[in-house]
Design an enzyme around this catalytic site. Structure first.
Site, PDB file in Angstrom:
ATOM      1  N   GLY A   5       0.835  -1.150  -0.073  1.00  0.00           N
ATOM      2  CA  GLY A   5      -0.081  -0.203  -0.022  1.00  0.00           C
ATOM      3  C   GLY A   5       0.815   1.272   0.126  1.00  0.00           C
ATOM      4  O   GLY A   5       2.109   1.308   0.179  1.00  0.00           O
ATOM      5  N   CYS A  19       5.261  -6.156   1.587  1.00  0.00           N
ATOM      6  CA  CYS A  19       5.490  -4.525   1.459  1.00  0.00           C
ATOM      7  C   CYS A  19       4.996  -3.765   2.767  1.00  0.00           C
ATOM      8  O   CYS A  19       5.509  -3.906   3.817  1.00  0.00           O
ATOM      9  CB  CYS A  19       5.127  -3.879  -0.069  1.00  0.00           C
ATOM     10  SG  CYS A  19       5.866  -2.301  -0.286  1.00  0.00           S
ATOM     11  N   TYR A  20       3.894  -2.958   2.414  1.00  0.00           N
ATOM     12  CA  TYR A  20       3.210  -2.348   3.620  1.00  0.00           C
ATOM     13  C   TYR A  20       2.694  -3.385   4.506  1.00  0.00           C
ATOM     14  O   TYR A  20       2.906  -3.362   5.549  1.00  0.00           O
ATOM     15  CB  TYR A  20       2.195  -1.305   3.096  1.00  0.00           C
ATOM     16  CG  TYR A  20       1.619  -0.896   3.990  1.00  0.00           C
ATOM     17  CD1 TYR A  20       2.034   0.706   4.454  1.00  0.00           C
ATOM     18  CD2 TYR A  20       0.522  -1.171   4.879  1.00  0.00           C
ATOM     19  CE1 TYR A  20       1.348   1.137   5.541  1.00  0.00           C
ATOM     20  CE2 TYR A  20      -0.270  -0.298   5.722  1.00  0.00           C
ATOM     21  CZ  TYR A  20       0.176   0.981   6.178  1.00  0.00           C
ATOM     22  OH  TYR A  20      -0.445   1.456   7.047  1.00  0.00           O
ATOM     23  N   HIS A  68       8.136  -7.812  -3.193  1.00  0.00           N
ATOM     24  CA  HIS A  68       6.937  -8.242  -3.960  1.00  0.00           C
ATOM     25  C   HIS A  68       7.116  -9.538  -4.401  1.00  0.00           C
ATOM     26  O   HIS A  68       7.466  -9.531  -5.845  1.00  0.00           O
ATOM     27  CB  HIS A  68       6.296  -7.281  -4.890  1.00  0.00           C
ATOM     28  CG  HIS A  68       5.718  -5.836  -4.370  1.00  0.00           C
ATOM     29  ND1 HIS A  68       4.502  -5.519  -3.990  1.00  0.00           N
ATOM     30  CD2 HIS A  68       6.311  -4.888  -3.878  1.00  0.00           C
ATOM     31  CE1 HIS A  68       4.293  -4.551  -3.456  1.00  0.00           C
ATOM     32  NE2 HIS A  68       5.375  -4.063  -3.406  1.00  0.00           N
ATOM     33  N   GLU A 114       4.690 -11.614  -5.998  1.00  0.00           N
ATOM     34  CA  GLU A 114       3.654 -11.630  -6.713  1.00  0.00           C
ATOM     35  C   GLU A 114       3.934 -11.181  -8.317  1.00  0.00           C
ATOM     36  O   GLU A 114       3.272 -11.503  -9.184  1.00  0.00           O
ATOM     37  CB  GLU A 114       2.192 -11.069  -6.275  1.00  0.00           C
ATOM     38  CG  GLU A 114       2.235  -9.361  -6.450  1.00  0.00           C
ATOM     39  CD  GLU A 114       2.653  -8.824  -4.912  1.00  0.00           C
ATOM     40  OE1 GLU A 114       2.377  -7.439  -4.861  1.00  0.00           O
ATOM     41  OE2 GLU A 114       3.622  -9.378  -4.409  1.00  0.00           O
ATOM     42  N   LYS A 136     -10.599 -13.782 -15.460  1.00  0.00           N
ATOM     43  CA  LYS A 136     -10.684 -14.054 -17.118  1.00  0.00           C
ATOM     44  C   LYS A 136      -9.818 -15.350 -17.430  1.00  0.00           C
ATOM     45  O   LYS A 136     -10.437 -16.011 -18.167  1.00  0.00           O
ATOM     46  CB  LYS A 136     -10.268 -12.768 -17.905  1.00  0.00           C
ATOM     47  CG  LYS A 136     -10.244 -13.198 -19.293  1.00  0.00           C
ATOM     48  CD  LYS A 136     -11.918 -13.052 -20.002  1.00  0.00           C
ATOM     49  CE  LYS A 136     -12.337 -11.744 -20.162  1.00  0.00           C
ATOM     50  NZ  LYS A 136     -13.407 -11.613 -20.659  1.00  0.00           N
ATOM     51  N   ASP A 177     -17.117 -14.741 -21.617  1.00  0.00           N
ATOM     52  CA  ASP A 177     -17.780 -14.684 -20.141  1.00  0.00           C
ATOM     53  C   ASP A 177     -19.290 -15.270 -20.266  1.00  0.00           C
ATOM     54  O   ASP A 177     -19.415 -16.352 -19.469  1.00  0.00           O
ATOM     55  CB  ASP A 177     -17.916 -13.509 -19.442  1.00  0.00           C
ATOM     56  CG  ASP A 177     -16.438 -12.876 -19.583  1.00  0.00           C
ATOM     57  OD1 ASP A 177     -15.345 -13.628 -19.602  1.00  0.00           O
ATOM     58  OD2 ASP A 177     -15.998 -11.435 -19.500  1.00  0.00           O
TER      59      ASP A 177
END
Length: 517
Positions: free
Chosen positions: A56, A83-84, A171, A173, A372, A229
Site C-alpha cells: 500500500g 511490503c506495507y 513483492h 507476486e 478471465k 464470459d
C-alpha cells in the site's frame, strides 16, 4: 454459489492486490480480496485458511495510516505480509519500522541469509526482486528469524514458523521477482499447510452442484453475447440444468464477420443448448441513423438491446416459470464495484446490456469468483470451441464504436472486411494469445489521398490498435512483428477497395483508452 475456504488478500490500497489473488489461485488455492477496513471478526466469518496483507502507499507510522488489528495474530490463522503489509505486521507484533533514507524502487538485489528458512529455502544466495518502499523494518518482532536483506532493507524477509507467520519487503507476486511464485507457494503449502485443490474440475463440480440446488426445476434464461464470459456461464448452467436453460442471442448487426454464425452454429453444436436468435440489425441501424456522438451511440444501443431482450425474455417466459437470469459477471467486476452483493434485481451495469428494474429475475452468476484466465480454463474443460474460448474482449456496442462517424451498412461492411484480415493474419502468425485485444478502427469521416492502380484515390484510413494487458485497467500497445503489420496493411489496401491507408496506434492506456470511442 459455493466456494472453498479462502485465502483472504487484505487490500491496503495496493496496485497489486488483484495480482496477489491471481498468484494464489495459480498455486491452486482459492483466494478473495477484502478491504483493510473489514473487522477481524468479519474476516474470520469467512473461515479463511490464511490471510495475506498486501502492499500500500502509506507509511505505517503516519497518523491515520491503516493498521493491522493485533487481534488478527491471536486467531491462529496463518498470516503473510507483503511490503506495507510486512511493515504493518512487524509494527503490530512489536518490531520497528522507520524511514531510513534507503528507498528502493524497482529491481533490487536480495541477499539470502545462511538461515534461509522455509520461504527462501534452496534459492540462489543472491537474486533479483521487485521493491517499492521508502520505509523499512529495522528490527523484526520477537520470535521471527530474519532470512534476507537488501542494500536498503536490513530486514527484507522474516518468518516465525511456530506462529505460522512470515513476510517479505519485496513483492513476490510480480514477474520481476525471481522465484516469487516459489516464495508464495512455500508460504501457502509449507507454512500455512494448505493443500492445492482449486482446480477446473473442482470448480465445475462445485458450481454445477450449487446451480442445481438453487434453480431446482425452474426455467432459466441467459443473454448470450458470443463473448467468453457469457458463453462459459451458460455452459456451466447448461451442464447443471440442461434444457431448463434457454439462451437469447440478440444479433444487433454490429458484430464482426463470422461471430453471429459462431454463436448460432458452433456454440449450439458444442453444448446442445436451446438458443433463441433475434435478428434486430434493421432496428439498431435505423436507430443509429446519422448519429456520430459516441456516448449517444452507446445509449441508443443499450436502449434498443433492453427492449429487444425484454421482448425475447417475455416470449421465453410465456409459461410463467422463468425465475433466473444467467450472467457472466467476473471477479474483477465484483471487486471494482466495491464488492457487490449479488442483488436479485437486474442492475443497469450488468453485462447483458442493462435491463430495466421491472424485468425481475434472480441472478445466477457462476463466474463471479473467477478471473478471465480462469474462465478460459473452465471453458476449455467444458469443451467450448477454441475460437470462442480465446475470443478477444469485444465491446457490447460492437463495431458502432469502432466507426468514427455515423454508422451504416456500407461502413460496417468496410470495417468487417478490414477487421477480418487483421484477425486472420494475427492467427496465422500464432499471436492470438499474445494480444489482449485488437480493435480495428474505421475513420469514416476522414479521407486521405492515395495512389492505387496508377490512379489517384481518396479513400478511408483504418487504424490498427493491438494492445497487451492483464485486466484492461492499464494496457500497452503490442509490438507486433513488422512483417505481420506489413501483411495486414498490404491485404487491407489490396482487398478492401474503400481503404487506401493503414496506420498503427502506439498509445498506451493511460493516457489513451483501448477503444477509440
Amino acid at each position: 454459489m459455493t466456494t472453498p475456504r479462502p485465502v483472504l488478500v487484505v487490500d491496503y490500497g495496493a496496485q497489486y492486490a488483484q495480482l496477489i489473488a491471481r498468484r494464489v489461485r495459480e498455486a491452486k488455492v482459492y483466494s478473495e480480496i477484502v478491504p483493510h477496513t473489514m473487522p477481524v471478526k468479519d474476516m474470520l466469518a469467512k473461515d479463511p485458511v490464511a490471510i495475506i496483507l498486501s502492499g500500500g502507499p502509506s507509511s505505517v507510522y503516519e497518523v491515520g495510516a491503516p493498521q493491522v488489528d493485533s487481534d488478527l495474530f491471536e486467531t491462529g490463522v496463518p498470516v503473510f505480509g507483503i511490503c506495507y503489509g510486512f511493515q504493518a505486521m512487524a509494527q503490530a507484533l512489536g518490531g520497528t519500522v522507520a524511514h531510513t533514507g534507503g528507498r528502493e524502487f524497482g529491481g533490487t538485489q536480495l541477499t539470502v541469509a545462511p538461515e534461509a528458512g522455509v520461504l527462501l529455502r534452496d534459492l540462489p544466495a543472491s537474486l533479483p526482486v521487485w521493491m517499492s518502499h521508502g520505509d523499512s523494518v529495522t528490527a523484526a518482532p520477537a520470535g521471527f528469524t530474519v532470512t534476507a536483506a537488501t542494500p536498503g532493507a536490513e530486514v527484507a524477509a522474516f518468518e516465525d514458523l511456530a506462529g505460522r507467520r512470515a513476510g517479505t519487503q519485496f513483492h513476490p507476486e510480480v514477474m520481476h521477482t525471481a522465484h516469487g511464485q516459489d516464495v508464495l507457494t512455500r508460504f501457502l503449502y509449507d507454512i500455512a499447510g494448505i493443500a492445492p485443490s482449486w482446480t477446473p474440475d473442482n470448480i465445475i463440480d462445485d458450481q454445477v452442484e450449487a446451480i442445481r440446488a438453487r434453480v431446482g426445476d425452474k426455467e432459466v434464461i441467459c443473454g448470450l453475447s458470443g463473448g467468453v464470459d457469457s458463453a462459459v456461464a451458460a455452459a456451466l448452467v447448461h451442464k447443471a440444468v440442461g434444457d431448463q436453460l434457454t439462451c437469447v442471442f440478440v444479433d444487433h448487426g454490429l458484430l464482426r464477420a463470422g461471430e453471429a454464425e459462431q454463436v448460432e452454429k458452433d456454440y449450439v453444436a458444442a453444448t446442445g443448448v436451446k438458443l433463441k436468435v433475434v435478428d434486430a440489425a434493421d432496428r439498431f441501424l435505423a436507430a443509429l441513423d446519422g448519429v456520430t456522438d459516441p456516448e449517444q451511440k452507446r445509449k441508443i444501443i443499450g436502449r434498443e438491446f433492453i427492449r429487444v431482450f425484454e421482448q425475447a425474455a417475455r416470449e421465453v417466459a410465456a409459461s410463467g416459470d422463468v425465475e433466473f437470469l444467467v450472467q457472466g459477471t467476473l471477479y474483477p467486476d465484483v471487486v471494482e464495484s466495491g464488492g457487490g452483493t449479488g442483488t436479485a434485481n437486474i442492475k443497469s451495469h450488468h453485462n447483458v446490456g442493462g435491463l430495466p428494474e421491472d424485468l425481475k429475475f434472480a441472478l445466477v452468476e457462476p463466474l463471479r469468483t473467477l478471473f478471465k484466465d480462469e474462465v478460459r480454463t473452465i471453458g476449455h474443460a467444458l469443451g467450448l470451441p477454441e475460437a470462442m474460448v480465446w475470443r478477444h474482449p469485444f465491446p457490447g456496442p460492437g463495431l458502432a464504436i469502432r466507426i468514427i462517424g455515423a454508422v451504416d451498412r456500407d461502413r460496417l461492411d468496410i470495417l468487417r472486411a478490414a477487421d477480418l484480415i487483421a484477425r486472420e493474419e494475427l492467427t496465422a502468425a500464432g499471436l492470438d494469445r499474445d494480444v489482449w485485444q485488437f480493435p480495428v478502427v474505421l475513420l469514416a469521416d476522414v479521407r486521405s489521398v492515395g495512389v492505387q492502380g496508377d490512379g489517384r484515390t481518396y479513400g478511408h484510413p483504418v487504424v490498427l490498435r493491438p494492445v497487451s494487458s492483464e485486466d484492461a485497467m492499464t494496457a500497452d500497445w503490442s509490438r507486433l512483428p513488422y512483417d505481420v503489420i506489413t501483411r495486414i496493411s498490404t491485404r487491407i489496401t489490396n482487398e478492401v477497395r474503400e481503404v487506401n491507408r493503414v496506420v498503427l496506434d502506439v498509445t498506451s492506456k493511460p493516457p489513451g483508452t483501448i477503444e477509440w470511442e
